[in-house]
Design an enzyme around this catalytic site. Structure first.
Site, mmCIF file in Angstrom:
data_model
loop_
_atom_site.group_PDB
_atom_site.id
_atom_site.type_symbol
_atom_site.label_atom_id
_atom_site.label_comp_id
_atom_site.label_asym_id
_atom_site.label_seq_id
_atom_site.Cartn_x
_atom_site.Cartn_y
_atom_site.Cartn_z
ATOM 1 C CG HIS A 94 18.869 -38.131 -4.782
ATOM 2 N ND1 HIS A 94 19.243 -39.431 -4.520
ATOM 3 C CD2 HIS A 94 20.018 -37.413 -4.838
ATOM 4 C CE1 HIS A 94 20.561 -39.501 -4.413
ATOM 5 N NE2 HIS A 94 21.055 -38.285 -4.601
ATOM 6 C CE LYS A 144 13.718 -11.829 -9.495
ATOM 7 N NZ LYS A 144 14.190 -11.191 -8.302
ATOM 8 C CB CYS A 200 -0.948 0.070 1.190
ATOM 9 S SG CYS A 200 -2.083 -1.310 1.282
ATOM 10 C CD GLU A 213 9.895 -12.041 -8.516
ATOM 11 O OE1 GLU A 213 9.179 -11.534 -7.658
ATOM 12 O OE2 GLU A 213 11.137 -12.007 -8.462
ATOM 13 C CD GLU A 235 16.784 -13.853 -7.214
ATOM 14 O OE1 GLU A 235 16.212 -14.401 -6.258
ATOM 15 O OE2 GLU A 235 16.410 -12.762 -7.699
ATOM 16 N NE ARG A 240 4.593 1.642 0.174
ATOM 17 C CZ ARG A 240 5.593 1.353 0.993
ATOM 18 N NH1 ARG A 240 6.831 1.528 0.594
ATOM 19 N NH2 ARG A 240 5.374 0.898 2.199
ATOM 20 C CE LYS A 296 11.557 -3.208 -5.288
ATOM 21 N NZ LYS A 296 12.127 -4.391 -5.935
ATOM 22 C CG ASN A 336 1.493 0.874 4.252
ATOM 23 O OD1 ASN A 336 1.142 -0.287 4.034
ATOM 24 N ND2 ASN A 336 2.753 1.260 4.229
ATOM 25 N N GLY A 337 -0.578 -0.710 6.522
ATOM 26 C CA GLY A 337 -0.262 -1.492 7.721
ATOM 27 C C GLY A 337 -1.405 -2.432 8.033
ATOM 28 C CD1 TRP A 378 -0.066 -6.459 -3.150
ATOM 29 C CD2 TRP A 378 -0.309 -7.056 -1.013
ATOM 30 N NE1 TRP A 378 0.262 -7.791 -3.040
ATOM 31 C CE2 TRP A 378 0.122 -8.187 -1.745
ATOM 32 C CE3 TRP A 378 -0.530 -7.194 0.359
ATOM 33 C CZ2 TRP A 378 0.336 -9.426 -1.149
ATOM 34 C CZ3 TRP A 378 -0.324 -8.439 0.949
ATOM 35 C CH2 TRP A 378 0.108 -9.533 0.193
#
Ligand code: F6R
Length: 616
Positions: free
Chosen positions: A512, A493, A2, A496, A489, A27, A611, A105-106, A79
């Site tokens: 395995h 990447k 947010c 996402e 990574e 955000r 983010k 926000n929170g 968000w």
């Protein structure tokens, strides 16, 4: 998670709020909304709230032709946490009489309890959000105080949880009341007004001198000034932070997307992160550590705690710290660390890695580690962020603002910073000589030019590899040692940004179980750079080749043999294995982006992500 923006001054608030929200969109981008002061036909002040599901661009269209006279307002990009993305759940939220509006926000942890209490006193709720309780709490307090700042301060006393919030009241035109606890808020004065945002990037065009509010601090903004107070309402004079990074960071600068721009900035990130780190006598200089060499020498265990991409930087660091300093290093997802009972003593060093410096899981883990007596060292990209403030020492990664939601340049900045830390520990513990440190430092600096070589010469190879992957259902990333660390990574990447399912495995683990997935054409992306395990990785790849896998190899320049098993080869320049993660990560970032572009995805703002992840 947010983004908040607010403005009161002489200019058109709508334009300033929309521009700020656009910059804060990283955000969260589930919905966006603004509350603008307006004038009713009888001349009284009103609040005009407009919300829209989806990105800020949609809100901007909704507001086209809207009265541009308003010079005070608050805005929000969301968000979703409590309640699905919908107009009803979008911020700003308003009081029952519509005369108070709040953006937040929170997370309000006790919102259910507060909501029941408020409802029993006759408040009517129109959303499923936790935030709406704030609007009603402020409304009740305003009825007593007739003062917006005092009402916000009182409302905060009822709240358990995290908030960065801004409120306006139709009864106090031009006034914005701001509060903060555990969620970032920056405040600044421009020539033509006063600004609030969750991140300096939204107000950098107006001012470079900002106040990063601390927990329990409040700000009251008017068109002509800002007053800061503590939780008792006493005036305070908070520290002013000067922002010195380039405003171009907030623009794409000719690149099609921020992700590509940020990938291409990585040579600079390496150079900037290393500036001033080696003294003429070959001593590493990391003053910000907050620990003396004697204290460092006592460290006998390191935990790297982080999430997502930052966690993967930790996997790289483990290899380096154990190799150079010969002390055990464990890497833990911050979200798990605090729910275990890790062995922590005063000689434990906890290294918290976080691009944003505000990831809730990482912050909670830092607090836990400190209570248990560990020294905590932060590696972050955001000056003055909670991770920086709550650590004993901090290295800033010098990536500058990272806007694409998927981390790239900050990852490279983190690895370079962690490499410095590993070298320092090695030096202090007497495992690396000054001569070795000097040589390693020089080679670390050389990776800047090596990344540039990859960017200049391997784009076509990456493009062809991307064509080979783009229609796959799934892909595997494999490697050993450093190669395994960055395979994780690479897979993150790819999934996402392109929504193509990908997994990473240490190459030796394939036999395995995961090798069962391989059928003809299945993409296997392998880190086969020259390393002590090169031959073993090649053998593992042969096992995949024998089952029809399509192999994309990241190999060391000059390795022609790899072409015998690989369908596509992307080269990186010869580099010491310890530094291969820095260079070999770059083609993996480019590959993920290319595949995403080919699949028509929004590479800068992938679905469902934000983010900064400020919820646990
Ligand atoms: C992936 C990505 C995330 C973050 C994670 C931690 O590209 O960016 O996985 O790495 O959310 O964020 P920070 O580093 O801000 O703590």
């Amino acid at each position: 998670m947010c983004g908040i923006v607010a403005y009161t001054g002489e200019d058109t608030a709508k334009d300033i709020l929309l521009a700020g929200l656009k910059r804060l969109e990283y955000r969260g981008y589930d919905s966006a909304g603004v509350a603008l002061e307006g004038i009713a036909p009888d001349g009284s002040t009103t609040l005009d709230v407009t919300c829209r599901v989806g990105k800020v661009m949609g809100l901007a269209s909704e507001l086209e032709g809207h009265d541009a006279a308003s010079t005070c307002g608050i805005g929000h990009t969301r968000w979703a946490t409590h309640g699905k993305p919908s107009v009803a759940n979008a911020h700003p939220h308003t009081s029952c009489d519509g005369r108070i509006a709040v953006v937040h926000n929170g997370i309000i942890e006790n919102f259910a309890e507060l909501r029941d209490e408020l409802a029993s006193r006759g408040h009517v709720f129109t959303s499923e959000t936790d935030t709406e309780v704030l609007a009603h709490l402020v409304e009740e307090a305003y009825a007593r105080h007739a003062d917006l700042m005092a009402a916000v301060r009182e409302a905060c006393t009822h709240v358990v949880g995290a908030y960065g919030m801004a409120a306006v009241s139709a009864d106090e035109p031009g006034v914005i009341a701001v509060a903060r606890k555990d969620s970032p808020i920056v405040v600044g004065r421009g020539e033509r007004g006063s600004y609030v945002a969750s991140d300096v990037i939204a107000l950098i065009d107006a001012t470079r001198d900002v106040v990063v509010l601390e927990d329990g601090q409040f700000a009251r903004l008017t068109p002509t000034g800002i007053e800061y107070t503590d939780d008792a309402g006493e005036p305070i004079e908070p520290a002013v932070t000067h922002i010195d990074w380039d405003v171009d960071t907030a623009e794409k600068g000719g690149y099609p997307d921020f992700m590509l721009k940020e990938i291409c900035e990585q040579p600079r990130v390496v150079r900037d992160t290393l500036v001033g780190r080696l003294s003429a006598t070959g001593e590493l200089d990391i003053d910000e550590l907050g620990l003396t060499f004697e204290e460092l020498d006592l460290i006998d265990r390191v935990y790297v705690i982080a999430c997502g991409t930052s966690y993967h930087a930790g996997l790289v660091a483990k290899n380096l710290i154990e190799a150079w300093a010969r002390i055990p290093c464990e890497v833990e997802a911050a979200s798990e660390f605090r729910y275990r009972n890790p062995i922590i003593t005063p000689s434990t060093l906890v290294v918290a890695v976080s691009q944003s410096g505000e990831t809730a899981d990482t912050l909670a883990a830092i607090r836990d580690a400190r209570i248990k007596g560990a020294k905590v060292f932060g590696i972050t990209n955001v000056v003055g962020s909670p991770v920086a403030r709550e650590s004993d020492g901090v290295i800033y990664t010098k990536a500058n603002k990272e806007i694409a939601v998927a981390s790239t340049k900050s990852f490279i900045g983190q690895i370079v910073s962690l490499t410095l830390l590993a070298m320092l520990l090695g030096q202090v513990k007497g495992k690396l000589t000054t001569g070795q440190v000097r040589m390693l430092f020089r080679e670390l600096g050389d990776t800047a030019a090596q990344i540039q070589w990859i960017l200049d010469s391997q784009r076509t190879a990456v493009h062809e590899a991307a064509l080979a992957c783009k229609d796959a259902q799934s892909a595997l990333f494999v490697g050993r040692g450093m190669g395994a660390a960055i395979s994780y990574e690479g897979a993150l990447k790819l999934k996402e940004v392109s929504y193509l399912h990908a997994e990473a495995y240490a190459a030796g683990e394939m036999k395995h179980g995961p090798i069962a997935l391989i059928d003809p054409g299945f993409p296997v992306i392998a880190v086969t750079t020259k390393s002590p395990t090169y031959d073993k990785v090649v053998s593992n790849l042969k096992e995949c080749e024998a089952r029809g896998a399509k192999i994309i190899a990241l190999a060391t320049q000059g390795d022609e043999d790899i072409k015998q098993i690989a369908d596509h080869v992307i080269y990186i320049p010869p580099v010491r294995d310890a530094f291969s993660a820095i260079t070999a990560s770059v083609p993996l970032q480019l590959l993920a982006r290319e595949v995403a572009v080919m699949r028509g995805c929004d590479v800068d703002q992938p679905r469902n992500l934000a983010k900064s992840v400020t919820v646990e």
